[in-house]
Design a protein around this motif. Structure first.
Motif: not given
Length: 194
Positions: A62-69, A128-137, A164-173
């Motif tokens: 399962r993949t879940t997303v946390v958006f900019q807003e 909440a749904p116990a994701p295997s991957t979290l995407l964050m923008d 969980a795995s993570l793909i994290f979009v950011t401007h900040d190293p």
């Protein structure tokens, strides 16, 4: 997760070039790059929100997303903003709300919460749904430094607990380093990862 994007264009203008990325369980990756390079476009493809591209994305689990807003439902309570989209019980939702510092706020509506509290609610909803991957923008972009630091600590703790795995979009190293995410940079036109 296997990401194999061959190309993505908008109105005939190439935005993303070939991008191949394999994300193992528990692996954390941060996607860096200047504004307008295609970071959010990349994340939307991975999330399955943009299917108009050449290539494939194969997710395992399962993949879940946390958006900019926070993207909360304004007509639903804080508790319902977790139970309805995540399909979990009130007990699970309350436990996560307590974990992110929102204990006792179940009956409040998003407009009754500060921006920091709304972001914590969105984070609880994503876990909440116990994701295997979290995407964050760029979920911490509009927060002050102190609140962003607390959110980074909270995110790191939740990731550690969930595995969980993570793909994290950011401007900040520095944010990437805080989350122990391997930095990768989108650059070029069309953009590719390096």
């Amino acid at each position: 997760m296997e990401i194999d994007i061959h190309a993505k264009s908008f109105a005939g203008r190439p935005v993303l070039g070939p991008i191949r990325l394999t994300l193992g369980q528990g692996q954390r990756v941060a996607i860096l790059g200047p504004s307008g390079i295609g970071k959010t476009t990349f994340l939307r493809i991975v999330a399955g929100l943009d299917e108009d591209f050449e290539g494939t994305v194969t997710e395992i689990g399962r993949t879940t997303v946390v958006f900019q807003e926070p993207t909360l439902l304004p007509w639903r309570t804080a508790l319902e903003n977790i139970t309805l989209p995540a399909g979990v019980t009130a007990e699970v939702a309350r436990a996560l709300m307590a974990e992110v510092g929102l204990a006792g706020k179940d009956a409040l509506y998003p407009r009754q919460l500060s921006l920091g509290q709304q972001r914590r609610l969105a984070l609880a909803r994503a876990f909440a749904p116990a994701p295997s991957t979290l995407l964050m923008d760029e979920p911490f972009a509009s927060l002050d430094a102190e609140t962003a630091g607390r959110m980074l600590d909270l995110t790191a703790a939740l990731l550690d607990r969930a595995g969980a795995s993570l793909i994290f979009v950011t401007h900040d190293p520095a944010e990437a380093a805080h989350l122990k995410a391997q930095p990768m940079t989108l650059r070029g036109s069309p953009a590719t990862l390096s």
